[in-house]
Design an enzyme around this catalytic site. Structure first.
Site, PDB file in Angstrom:
ATOM      1  N   LYS A  63       0.830  -1.214   0.000  1.00 13.88           N
ATOM      2  CA  LYS A  63       0.000   0.000   0.000  1.00 13.88           C
ATOM      3  C   LYS A  63       0.859   1.256   0.000  1.00 13.88           C
ATOM      4  O   LYS A  63       0.460   2.299  -0.457  1.00 13.88           O
ATOM      5  CB  LYS A  63      -0.950  -0.014   1.193  1.00 13.88           C
ATOM      6  CG  LYS A  63      -2.120  -0.961   0.947  1.00 13.88           C
ATOM      7  CD  LYS A  63      -3.453  -0.450   1.469  1.00 13.88           C
ATOM      8  CE  LYS A  63      -4.603  -1.174   0.794  1.00 13.88           C
ATOM      9  NZ  LYS A  63      -5.378  -2.050   1.660  1.00 13.88           N
TER      10      LYS A  63
HETATM   11  N1  GLU Z   1      -9.187  -7.143   2.427  1.00 15.11           N
HETATM   12  C1  GLU Z   1      -8.034  -7.931   2.100  1.00 15.11           C
HETATM   13  C2  GLU Z   1      -7.008  -7.061   1.411  1.00 15.11           C
HETATM   14  O1  GLU Z   1      -7.326  -5.997   0.912  1.00 15.11           O
HETATM   15  C3  GLU Z   1      -8.386  -9.086   1.180  1.00 15.11           C
HETATM   16  C4  GLU Z   1      -8.968 -10.186   1.950  1.00 15.11           C
HETATM   17  C5  GLU Z   1      -9.431 -11.359   1.095  1.00 15.11           C
HETATM   18  O2  GLU Z   1      -9.517 -11.210  -0.126  1.00 15.11           O
HETATM   19  O3  GLU Z   1      -9.688 -12.383   1.674  1.00 15.11           O
HETATM   20  O4  GLU Z   1      -5.866  -7.432   1.397  1.00 15.11           O
END
Ligand code: GLU
Length: 323
Positions: A259
């Protein structure tokens, strides 16, 4: 038996697939997210299935409404759509509590009052990172109830799932079959934190089941989590979805985009003049899809087989987009 009679009815059509996009609004989306989300979209839309959207906003300290707005804007800019309303994990606490109650009824949970520092000292594995640190079971069998754990430690307890020893096989369409020994690798893992929050592993299983998700396509950094999630699906009496863990995108030094890779964020690329069609074309080429050199997501629809995705990370740099 004539054609169209009972014989052909026995080859029933495969049930419609349901996929999902599940961003965490804790930062800006980058090219790696864009590629995974495009692949999830292609998989579902090519099969005429349903694509759900879920905002994984349980981490109150890191989730921000502006990141959620930015993520939705970025996905729409890319040309992606989804079916129905956005489901926010922050609205789902009743469902998580119900799942915890079921696991507790099955006798699979126990309170744990260990701090992170205590676990680190106990395992004395100086080079282990978060992903490889195993919980040694310090609190297993120590307290008869959460209240007792609280009273005798003056701490709020977490809840851990008691994991049986043995191998859990993840059948992944991209990575192939992979065996994990959860007890040996991570030990009994938390399903509720000491702050009373459901953990990622619990929430993602409860929500994928509630949203009827049949196919999970996401980054391969979550492959080992799939094993833990399979155990939770089993205890919660839910079918495990099909797994498709796709490689993360790397920069030209071979580092996986994170990120904080803001130069490769979608907003930075957009501001630098990159058009969504260029990005979509790159994502399609880098995952073996055929079609024009650039275009909208719909320009690359067609039969989708995640097994055709190369398991190596594609690399990108500004020059990929002529910057
Ligand atoms: N929310 C998680 C992420 O952005 C992804 C979780 C999932 O796909 O199981 O890394």
């Amino acid at each position: 038996m004539t054609r169209g009679g009972a014989a052909s009815m026995s080859t029933s059509p495969s049930p419609p697939i349901v996929g999902r996009l599940a961003p965490s609004p804790t930062g800006l989306l980058h090219l790696g997210h864009a590629r995974s989300f495009l692949l999830a979209w292609w998989q579902v839309r090519s099969a005429g299935g349903t694509l759900r959207m879920r905002m994984e906003d349980l981490d109150a300290g890191r989730s921000r409404p502006e990141f959620e707005a930015a993520a939705l804007r970025d996905l729409e800019w890319l040309g992606l759509d989804w079916d129905g309303e956005v489901l926010r994990q922050s609205t789902r606490h009743d469902a998580y509590r119900a799942a915890l109650a079921r696991l507790d009824d099955l006798g699979r949970l126990y309170p744990c009052v260990c701090t992170r520092a205590e676990i680190e000292r106990a395992v004395s594995a100086p080079h282990a990172d978060d992903a490889t640190r195993r919980y040694p079971g310090t609190c297993l069998g120590k307290f008869s109830s959460e209240d007792e754990a609280r009273a005798s430690s003056s701490r709020e307890p977490a809840l851990r799932l008691r994991v049986d020893p043995g191998t859990t096989r993840v059948e992944d369409a991209v990575c192939g079959p992979r065996d994990f020994d959860i007890q040996a690798e991570v030990g009994d893992f938390p399903v509720r934190t000491r702050d009373g929050m459901p953990t990622y592993q619990l929430a993602v299983v409860v929500d994928d089941a509630a949203q009827g998700v049949t196919d999970v396509l996401r980054g391969d950094d979550l492959l080992s989590s799939a094993a833990r999630q399979q155990v939770l699906y089993a205890w919660l009496g839910q079918p495990t979805p099909r797994w498709h863990h796709v490689p993360l995108v790397a920069d030209l030094d071979g580092q996986r985009l994170a990120k904080r890779s803001d130069a490769m964020s979608l907003v930075a690329l957009r501001e630098a003049g990159v058009e969504p069609e260029d990005l979509v074309g790159w994502a399609a080429r880098s995952s073996g899809r055929t079609g024009p050199s650039r275009g909208t997501p719909a320009d690359f629809l067609g039969s989708f087989d995640s097994a055709a995705i190369r398991p190596e990370s594609p690399t990108v740099g500004p020059a990929t987009f002529g910057l």
